[in-house]
Design a protein around this motif. Structure first.
Motif, mmCIF file in Angstrom:
data_model
loop_
_atom_site.group_PDB
_atom_site.id
_atom_site.type_symbol
_atom_site.label_atom_id
_atom_site.label_comp_id
_atom_site.label_asym_id
_atom_site.label_seq_id
_atom_site.Cartn_x
_atom_site.Cartn_y
_atom_site.Cartn_z
ATOM 1 N N LYS A 169 0.777 10.889 -7.387
ATOM 2 C CA LYS A 169 0.684 9.504 -8.450
ATOM 3 C C LYS A 169 0.669 8.418 -8.356
ATOM 4 O O LYS A 169 1.856 8.007 -7.182
ATOM 5 C CB LYS A 169 1.695 10.284 -9.236
ATOM 6 C CG LYS A 169 1.859 11.179 -10.234
ATOM 7 C CD LYS A 169 2.761 11.953 -11.381
ATOM 8 C CE LYS A 169 2.725 13.308 -11.966
ATOM 9 N NZ LYS A 169 3.674 12.768 -12.657
ATOM 10 N N PRO A 170 0.188 7.544 -9.091
ATOM 11 C CA PRO A 170 0.169 5.828 -8.612
ATOM 12 C C PRO A 170 1.529 5.653 -8.588
ATOM 13 O O PRO A 170 2.512 5.948 -9.899
ATOM 14 C CB PRO A 170 -0.517 5.478 -9.282
ATOM 15 C CG PRO A 170 -0.804 6.464 -10.545
ATOM 16 C CD PRO A 170 -0.987 7.691 -9.892
ATOM 17 N N LEU A 171 2.323 4.692 -8.279
ATOM 18 C CA LEU A 171 4.067 4.331 -8.343
ATOM 19 C C LEU A 171 3.045 2.513 -8.760
ATOM 20 O O LEU A 171 2.351 2.079 -9.459
ATOM 21 C CB LEU A 171 4.291 3.692 -6.790
ATOM 22 C CG LEU A 171 4.372 4.269 -5.765
ATOM 23 C CD1 LEU A 171 5.033 3.812 -4.708
ATOM 24 C CD2 LEU A 171 5.451 5.351 -6.314
ATOM 25 N N LEU A 172 4.302 2.714 -9.534
ATOM 26 C CA LEU A 172 4.099 1.488 -10.863
ATOM 27 C C LEU A 172 4.979 0.463 -10.303
ATOM 28 O O LEU A 172 6.107 0.417 -9.967
ATOM 29 C CB LEU A 172 4.533 1.822 -12.232
ATOM 30 C CG LEU A 172 4.160 3.432 -13.074
ATOM 31 C CD1 LEU A 172 4.442 3.479 -13.848
ATOM 32 C CD2 LEU A 172 2.087 2.909 -13.027
ATOM 33 N N SER A 173 4.424 -1.282 -11.148
ATOM 34 C CA SER A 173 5.279 -1.729 -10.538
ATOM 35 C C SER A 173 5.226 -2.890 -11.713
ATOM 36 O O SER A 173 4.043 -3.230 -12.358
ATOM 37 C CB SER A 173 4.730 -3.077 -8.936
ATOM 38 O OG SER A 173 3.331 -2.951 -9.583
ATOM 39 N N GLY A 174 5.986 -3.828 -11.659
ATOM 40 C CA GLY A 174 6.524 -4.935 -12.662
ATOM 41 C C GLY A 174 7.247 -5.257 -13.854
ATOM 42 O O GLY A 174 8.378 -4.223 -13.550
ATOM 43 N N SER A 175 7.460 -4.813 -14.618
ATOM 44 C CA SER A 175 8.237 -5.441 -15.923
ATOM 45 C C SER A 175 7.308 -5.111 -17.122
ATOM 46 O O SER A 175 6.411 -6.034 -17.514
ATOM 47 C CB SER A 175 8.816 -5.826 -15.472
ATOM 48 O OG SER A 175 8.340 -7.885 -15.774
ATOM 49 N N VAL A 176 7.998 -4.593 -18.139
ATOM 50 C CA VAL A 176 7.473 -5.400 -19.613
ATOM 51 C C VAL A 176 8.351 -6.154 -20.398
ATOM 52 O O VAL A 176 9.342 -6.405 -21.035
ATOM 53 C CB VAL A 176 7.267 -3.301 -20.602
ATOM 54 C CG1 VAL A 176 7.150 -3.291 -22.337
ATOM 55 C CG2 VAL A 176 7.489 -2.081 -19.668
ATOM 56 N N ALA B 211 1.047 -1.068 0.136
ATOM 57 C CA ALA B 211 -0.412 0.386 0.379
ATOM 58 C C ALA B 211 1.195 1.398 0.585
ATOM 59 O O ALA B 211 1.977 1.218 0.643
ATOM 60 C CB ALA B 211 -1.317 0.419 1.251
ATOM 61 N N THR B 212 0.622 2.007 -0.471
ATOM 62 C CA THR B 212 1.113 3.769 -0.969
ATOM 63 C C THR B 212 0.511 4.233 0.980
ATOM 64 O O THR B 212 -0.120 4.188 1.171
ATOM 65 C CB THR B 212 1.213 4.401 -1.944
ATOM 66 O OG1 THR B 212 -0.280 4.314 -2.175
ATOM 67 C CG2 THR B 212 1.658 3.245 -2.823
ATOM 68 N N VAL B 213 1.477 5.320 0.945
ATOM 69 C CA VAL B 213 0.993 5.971 2.052
ATOM 70 C C VAL B 213 1.793 7.820 1.802
ATOM 71 O O VAL B 213 2.630 7.620 1.351
ATOM 72 C CB VAL B 213 1.109 5.657 3.757
ATOM 73 C CG1 VAL B 213 3.440 5.496 3.515
ATOM 74 C CG2 VAL B 213 1.328 6.637 4.664
ATOM 75 N N SER B 214 0.937 8.650 1.993
ATOM 76 C CA SER B 214 1.058 10.084 1.842
ATOM 77 C C SER B 214 0.918 10.398 3.162
ATOM 78 O O SER B 214 -0.492 10.409 3.754
ATOM 79 C CB SER B 214 0.043 10.422 0.610
ATOM 80 O OG SER B 214 0.720 11.558 1.004
ATOM 81 N N ALA B 215 1.986 10.809 4.368
ATOM 82 C CA ALA B 215 1.923 11.357 5.084
ATOM 83 C C ALA B 215 3.072 11.830 5.644
ATOM 84 O O ALA B 215 3.691 12.235 5.311
ATOM 85 C CB ALA B 215 1.636 9.970 6.465
ATOM 86 N N VAL B 216 2.862 12.246 6.903
ATOM 87 C CA VAL B 216 3.939 13.659 7.144
ATOM 88 C C VAL B 216 5.023 12.686 9.051
ATOM 89 O O VAL B 216 4.023 11.705 9.594
ATOM 90 C CB VAL B 216 3.286 15.256 8.216
ATOM 91 C CG1 VAL B 216 4.551 16.191 9.084
ATOM 92 C CG2 VAL B 216 2.512 15.583 7.385
ATOM 93 N N LEU B 217 5.919 12.704 9.154
ATOM 94 C CA LEU B 217 6.561 11.867 9.855
ATOM 95 C C LEU B 217 7.554 12.416 10.623
ATOM 96 O O LEU B 217 7.899 14.187 10.558
ATOM 97 C CB LEU B 217 8.169 11.446 8.852
ATOM 98 C CG LEU B 217 9.205 10.413 9.707
ATOM 99 C CD1 LEU B 217 8.440 9.349 10.068
ATOM 100 C CD2 LEU B 217 10.365 10.087 8.696
ATOM 101 N N GLN B 218 6.510 12.289 12.394
ATOM 102 C CA GLN B 218 6.777 13.595 13.152
ATOM 103 C C GLN B 218 7.847 12.231 14.067
ATOM 104 O O GLN B 218 7.525 11.400 13.803
ATOM 105 C CB GLN B 218 5.936 13.424 14.226
ATOM 106 C CG GLN B 218 5.910 14.526 15.276
ATOM 107 C CD GLN B 218 5.393 14.267 16.290
ATOM 108 O OE1 GLN B 218 4.773 13.158 16.943
ATOM 109 N NE2 GLN B 218 5.012 15.095 16.655
#
Length: 658
Positions: free
Chosen positions: A582-589, A538-545
């Motif tokens: 922006k969404p993160l991308l994973s995998g390979s082409v 899971a991606t997370v966007s947060a503030v690190l205290q």
């Protein structure tokens, strides 16, 4: 992580560990072997010592005649004994946060550290260690203060003068750093900084690391220490014993999974068996008493003396010594004998169970009740009235340089009927006896040291399996007098890191992880996405205290709406909204499938070139490059935004969005 070594004595260690953001001192032992270079301090005026000739150099220089005396072929300093302190210049000692004490022998330098370096931290130790350590320091101060000396010898310490002196005085190291004994006021001030702890109690240090004392099995209240963070663990093993004596047995299991194990305080006499030495002690004592002589046992006021008295308790009747008086003389004799009986929870199970019967855990209580053992604060007063010979006297100090033992050496030294039995291994008995030569009394060396030997240490290390071992350099090579004995050194894999006085070691492991806490409201908002069977991300966007060495992820703050205003103001631009990441991308082409997809979209002229990191696709008609690598894809396309967007969308079909 760094380790600073401030002491050169392997059994009286003083090291400083810098771990995360904390600075921890591990023990502060006081090297008293320097006292052997001084004349004894007699309690009663000694004509022999007072008439010793002053030392005159070969060229007839009498400059040091008042400071140095010739005694039995040796040159000794005529002054109050001085001690070799831990190194103070290697780092700023005022920066030390805590001091961890492993046993009462390793805290004798505490007043020098806490009172004269700007130390403002806390000292952690167990209650028996503090109380018995207080007794030993109080005894030392009393020994010094009751025989004051007006003069202080300093000229001989000049480097140019010292190198002209005869051995062993000219070989003494760092003599300018030697200091006289502290005062009782300094002792009390130092001990006011102590915080008492129990075995297995966990103490947080500034949220950065956790320290835990463990039973080491060596003395009443003696400890090994665990210093750990969430992902790293350092074990400090000092003065430990696997033998069954009076303290609680050693806790070995808690030492497992250590990244670094710092080892010190092994036995000083690895070739001597403590049980064999006890037997020899008793037989020599009995032989002397039967021959009408007296026995002198120079010893500390706590520790091995409890085991000696217990051994004699069992031995007295069988050896027909029932009528022989035993005297224990020390300024703290009474307190020492009483303390040993009241610290029941720190004793081995066998002695603990006696308390509930109720019986005293140590048999010396019965020896005192039956008047077989008598204790006195000094040779003056009641002792001189009760004194009967032949007898056995336990008294200090083991160095034979100060304390009541000096009087008995002068009193009994000229008779071959008497015997002195050395049981403490801290001092060379030949050096200790040097000022009393020629000596008629018999001398027996029965050093009793229950600390770990090299065989026991090797077995222990195989069981707890630390990644790295750090130890004094003395343990990495055989003793100088027995250079062929490779079994009298530490043997482990990988080879141990060694240190000596004034060295700084960078410990060989790096911190890789840190623990971060997610707040519940942030955890609720996470949307896990399965990237492999059984693995979700899971991606997370947060503030690190970060506060007090605790790290917390909090939800990003939302900007409050501007309050409505009645007054007209000039137009101000609205603050930009926090955009969703922006969404993160994973995998390979996959190359083949990607080429098929390009053909379906009318791109047929594709030249493929292999590279060390992947492939380069050259779209010849479109004059475009596509770089496919393991962790990135680049599209190089000049002045054709529509084509670039199409190619981007085709690449994204093969990747997973998080």
């Amino acid at each position: 992580m760094k380790l600073y070594c401030l002491s050169g004595h392997p059994t009286l260690p003083c090291n400083v560990l810098k771990f995360k953001s904390t600075t921890v001192m591990l023990d502060c032992g006081l090297d008293m072997t320097s006292a052997l270079h001084f004349l004894p301090l007699p309690l009663v005026h000694s004509p022999r010592l007072s008439k010793l000739p002053g030392w005159v150099s070969k060229d007839g220089n009498t400059l040091l005649e008042k400071e140095l005396k010739e005694c039995a072929g040796r040159v000794l300093v005529d002054s109050l004994p001085e001690f070799c302190l831990p190194e103070k210049e290697l780092l700023d000692l005022s920066s030390i946060d805590v001091i961890l004490i492993s046993n009462y022998h390793c805290m004798m330098a505490l007043p020098y550290i806490t009172e004269h370096t700007g130390f403002t931290g806390t000292v952690y130790t167990t209650e028996p260690t503090m109380q018995i350590g207080r007794l030993l320091m109080e005894e030392l101060v009393t020994f010094m203060e009751r025989v004051p000396k007006a003069q202080s010898a300093t000229c001989w310490k000049n480097k140019e003068i010292q190198r002209l002196l005869p051995a062993p005085l000219k070989d003494a190291v760092d003599v300018w750093t030697w200091k006289r004994c502290y005062s009782m006021q300094e002792v009390n001030s130092a001990l006011s900084k102590v915080q008492l702890v129990g075995y297995s109690q966990k103490i947080e240090l500034f949220g950065a690391v956790q320290i835990t004392p463990l039973s080491s099995g060596y003395a009443l209240g003696s400890s090994n220490w665990i210093i750990q963070s969430h992902y790293e663990k350092v074990s400090y093993v000092s003065g430990s014993s696997l033998l069954t004596t009076h303290p609680q047995p050693m806790d070995q299991s808690s030492l497992k999974n250590s990244d670094v194990l710092i080892l010190s305080g092994l036995t000083q006499i690895p070739t001597a068996n403590p049980d064999g030495m006890l037997g020899e002690f008793c037989s020599n004592l009995a032989m002397t008493i039967r021959g009408g002589g007296n026995v002198l046992v120079p010893c500390y006021s706590s520790g091995v003396i409890y085991d000696l008295l217990e051994c004699l308790y069992q031995f007295i009747d069988s050896a027909s010594l029932g009528s022989t008086p035993f005297y224990f003389i020390s300024p703290v004799a009474n307190s020492s004998l009483e303390f040993s009986q009241i610290f029941a929870e720190w004793l081995c199970q066998n002695k603990q169970s006696k308390v509930y019967l109720p019986e005293p855990p140590f048999p010396h209580a019965e020896l005192i009740q039956t008047n077989k053992l008598k204790h006195y604060p000094s040779i003056h007063g009641d002792f001189s009235n009760d004194f009967k010979q032949p007898c056995v006297v336990f008294t200090g100090h083991p160095s034979l340089r100060f304390g009541d033992v000096v009087h008995f050496m002068e009193l009994w030294g000229k008779s071959s009927l008497n015997t002195i039995i050395f049981t403490e291994p801290d001092f060379s008995y030949l050096d200790a006896l040097a000022p009393y030569q020629p000596l008629a009394m018999k001398c027996v060396y029965c050093p009793i040291d229950t600390r770990l030997n090299f065989i026991q240490v090797s077995k222990l290390l195989k069981e707890v399996q630390p990644l790295h071992v750090v130890c004094p350099e003395q343990y990495t090579q055989p003793p100088p007098t027995q250079s062929h004995r490779s079994d009298l050194m530490l043997d482990c894999q990988p080879p141990p890191l060694s240190y000596r006085r004034c060295t700084v070691l960078s410990l060989p492991f790096r911190r890789r992880y840190e623990r971060i806490e997610l707040l519940p409201e942030l955890a609720k908002s996470l949307v896990p996405c399965e990237v492999k069977p059984g693995i979700s991300v899971a991606t997370v966007s947060a503030v690190l205290q970060c506060k007090d060495n605790k790290h917390v992820l909090q939800p990003s703050p939302k900007l409050p709406p501007a309050p409505p205003s009645k007054k007209r103001k000039r137009v101000v631009e609205e603050p930009p909204e926090l955009r969703a990441p922006k969404p993160l991308l994973s995998g390979s082409v996959p190359l083949e499938q990607f080429l098929v997809t390009l053909q379906k979209h009318g791109i047929t002229e594709v030249k493929v070139e292999d590279t060390p990191d992947g492939h380069i696709l050259h779209l010849q008609d479109e004059d475009t490059l596509i770089q496919l690598e393991e962790d990135s894809t680049h599209i190089v396309c000049d002045n054709n935004e529509a084509l670039r967007a199409t190619l981007r969308d085709l690449v994204l079909r093969f990747l997973q969005k998080l």
